[in-house]
Design a protein around this motif. Structure first.
Motif, PDB file in Angstrom:
ATOM      1  N   ALA A  23      -4.168   7.416  -2.413  1.00  0.00           N
ATOM      2  CA  ALA A  23      -4.077   6.144  -1.680  1.00  0.00           C
ATOM      3  C   ALA A  23      -4.987   5.092  -2.293  1.00  0.00           C
ATOM      4  CB  ALA A  23      -4.441   6.357  -0.215  1.00  0.00           C
ATOM      5  N   ASN A  24      -6.091   5.530  -2.905  1.00  0.00           N
ATOM      6  CA  ASN A  24      -7.026   4.584  -3.516  1.00  0.00           C
ATOM      7  C   ASN A  24      -7.015   4.616  -5.034  1.00  0.00           C
ATOM      8  OD1 ASN A  24      -8.016   3.631  -1.043  1.00  0.00           O
ATOM      9  ND2 ASN A  24      -9.463   5.323  -0.884  1.00  0.00           N
TER      10      ASN A  24
ATOM     11  N   ILE B   5      -1.260   6.285   5.508  1.00  0.00           N
ATOM     12  CA  ILE B   5      -0.853   6.586   4.136  1.00  0.00           C
ATOM     13  C   ILE B   5      -1.426   7.924   3.683  1.00  0.00           C
ATOM     14  CG2 ILE B   5      -1.088   5.855   1.723  1.00  0.00           C
ATOM     15  CD1 ILE B   5      -0.997   2.938   2.796  1.00  0.00           C
ATOM     16  N   ARG B   6      -2.698   8.143   3.965  1.00  0.00           N
ATOM     17  CA  ARG B   6      -3.331   9.401   3.578  1.00  0.00           C
ATOM     18  C   ARG B   6      -2.672  10.594   4.282  1.00  0.00           C
ATOM     19  NH1 ARG B   6      -8.409   9.531   1.275  1.00  0.00           N
ATOM     20  NH2 ARG B   6      -9.125   7.501   0.518  1.00  0.00           N
TER      21      ARG B   6
ATOM     22  N   PRO C 218       0.802  -1.230   0.000  1.00  0.00           N
ATOM     23  CA  PRO C 218       0.000   0.000   0.000  1.00  0.00           C
ATOM     24  C   PRO C 218       0.840   1.288   0.000  1.00  0.00           C
ATOM     25  CG  PRO C 218      -0.892  -1.582   1.563  1.00  0.00           C
ATOM     26  CD  PRO C 218       0.440  -2.114   1.128  1.00  0.00           C
ATOM     27  N   SER C 219       1.887   1.336   0.799  1.00  0.00           N
ATOM     28  CA  SER C 219       2.722   2.543   0.823  1.00  0.00           C
ATOM     29  C   SER C 219       3.497   2.699  -0.480  1.00  0.00           C
ATOM     30  CB  SER C 219       3.692   2.508   2.016  1.00  0.00           C
ATOM     31  OG  SER C 219       4.492   1.335   1.993  1.00  0.00           O
TER      32      SER C 219
ATOM     33  N   ASP D 285      -4.491   2.683   5.981  1.00  0.00           N
ATOM     34  CA  ASP D 285      -4.951   3.698   5.037  1.00  0.00           C
ATOM     35  C   ASP D 285      -4.855   5.111   5.614  1.00  0.00           C
ATOM     36  OD1 ASP D 285      -6.283   4.252   2.386  1.00  0.00           O
ATOM     37  OD2 ASP D 285      -7.817   5.080   3.709  1.00  0.00           O
TER      38      ASP D 285
ATOM     39  N   ALA E 156       1.281   4.096  -3.083  1.00  0.00           N
ATOM     40  CA  ALA E 156       1.109   5.540  -2.858  1.00  0.00           C
ATOM     41  C   ALA E 156       2.283   6.321  -3.437  1.00  0.00           C
ATOM     42  CB  ALA E 156       0.954   5.825  -1.363  1.00  0.00           C
TER      43      ALA E 156
ATOM     44  N   LEU F 227       0.680  11.273   2.577  1.00  0.00           N
ATOM     45  CA  LEU F 227       0.465  11.918   1.282  1.00  0.00           C
ATOM     46  C   LEU F 227       0.135  13.401   1.458  1.00  0.00           C
ATOM     47  CD1 LEU F 227      -1.606   9.129  -0.512  1.00  0.00           C
ATOM     48  CD2 LEU F 227       0.524  10.117  -1.391  1.00  0.00           C
TER      49      LEU F 227
END
Length: 199
Positions: free
Chosen positions: A145-146, A131-132, A91-92, A128, A95, A135
């Motif tokens: 992120a999505n 990560i957000r 996930p990271s 999540d 991103a 960002l």
């Protein structure tokens, strides 16, 4: 203009210890950096290495001493036993890939924020919300992120294949495209600096 392909993992302690020295070197020499996050554990498997969990205790003890020494030498805080390690780095990494494509923010700062989150802030970089937040702090749209998941997954896998083909076997790993000179580890950054000066 020199071009550096930068292969790294968002949970790598050595990538964390590298800090922003690569970016300083690139600025000094007018070099460009392409950020290539990848799955380090798969890279280790593919290139004859041994995952940390499977290494002999003496190797892991020495690793801990080296990390502590380098952190002290560089003046960086380091938690040798982070709560969220090992962690799913997909996930990271997605991103980072989406942010690189979108542009407009501090990509280097984003990369550093993820490894710092693991080794100095005890945060879960697979979460999540984390990560957000990273960002946003780096000047990117948190929706990346999505929105970048499909392309991120493709590039993430491609980065691994390219790394294996290019002779990469650890992280951080730096390759100067023009000369195919390869530098493994944050402790080789001075040598990278000198190589760019000699080009």
């Amino acid at each position: 203009m020199a071009h550096i392909d930068y292969y790294f993992g968002t949970q790598s302690p050595w990538t964390y210890l590298a800090g922003d020295r690569l970016e300083q070197i690139a600025t000094r020499h007018g070099a460009q950096i392409t950020y290539k996050p990848l799955d380090l554990l798969q890279l280790v498997d593919r290139t004859g290495g041994v995952r940390p969990a499977n290494r002999h205790p003496s190797r892991m003890e020495y690793r801990g001493q080296e990390l502590t020494r380098w952190a002290k030498h560089l003046g960086k805080p380091l938690n040798l036993k982070p709560t969220f390690w090992p962690v799913n780095t997909a996930p990271s990494s997605y991103a980072v890939i989406a942010a690189a494509k979108a542009g407009g923010g501090d990509l280097a700062g984003l990369v550093q924020s993820f490894v710092r989150a693991v080794w100095a802030e005890d945060q879960n970089i697979a979460d999540d919300a984390v990560i957000r937040a990273k960002l946003t702090a780096a000047g990117f749209d948190p929706e990346l992120a999505n929105s970048g998941l499909f392309v991120g997954a493709q590039v993430y896998e491609r980065n691994l294949e390219e790394a294996v083909e290019a002779g990469v076997f650890g992280a951080p790993f730096y390759i100067v495209r023009e000369s195919d000179e390869r530098f493994w580890g944050q402790d080789r950054l001075d040598m990278l600096d000198q190589h760019l000066a000699d080009l």
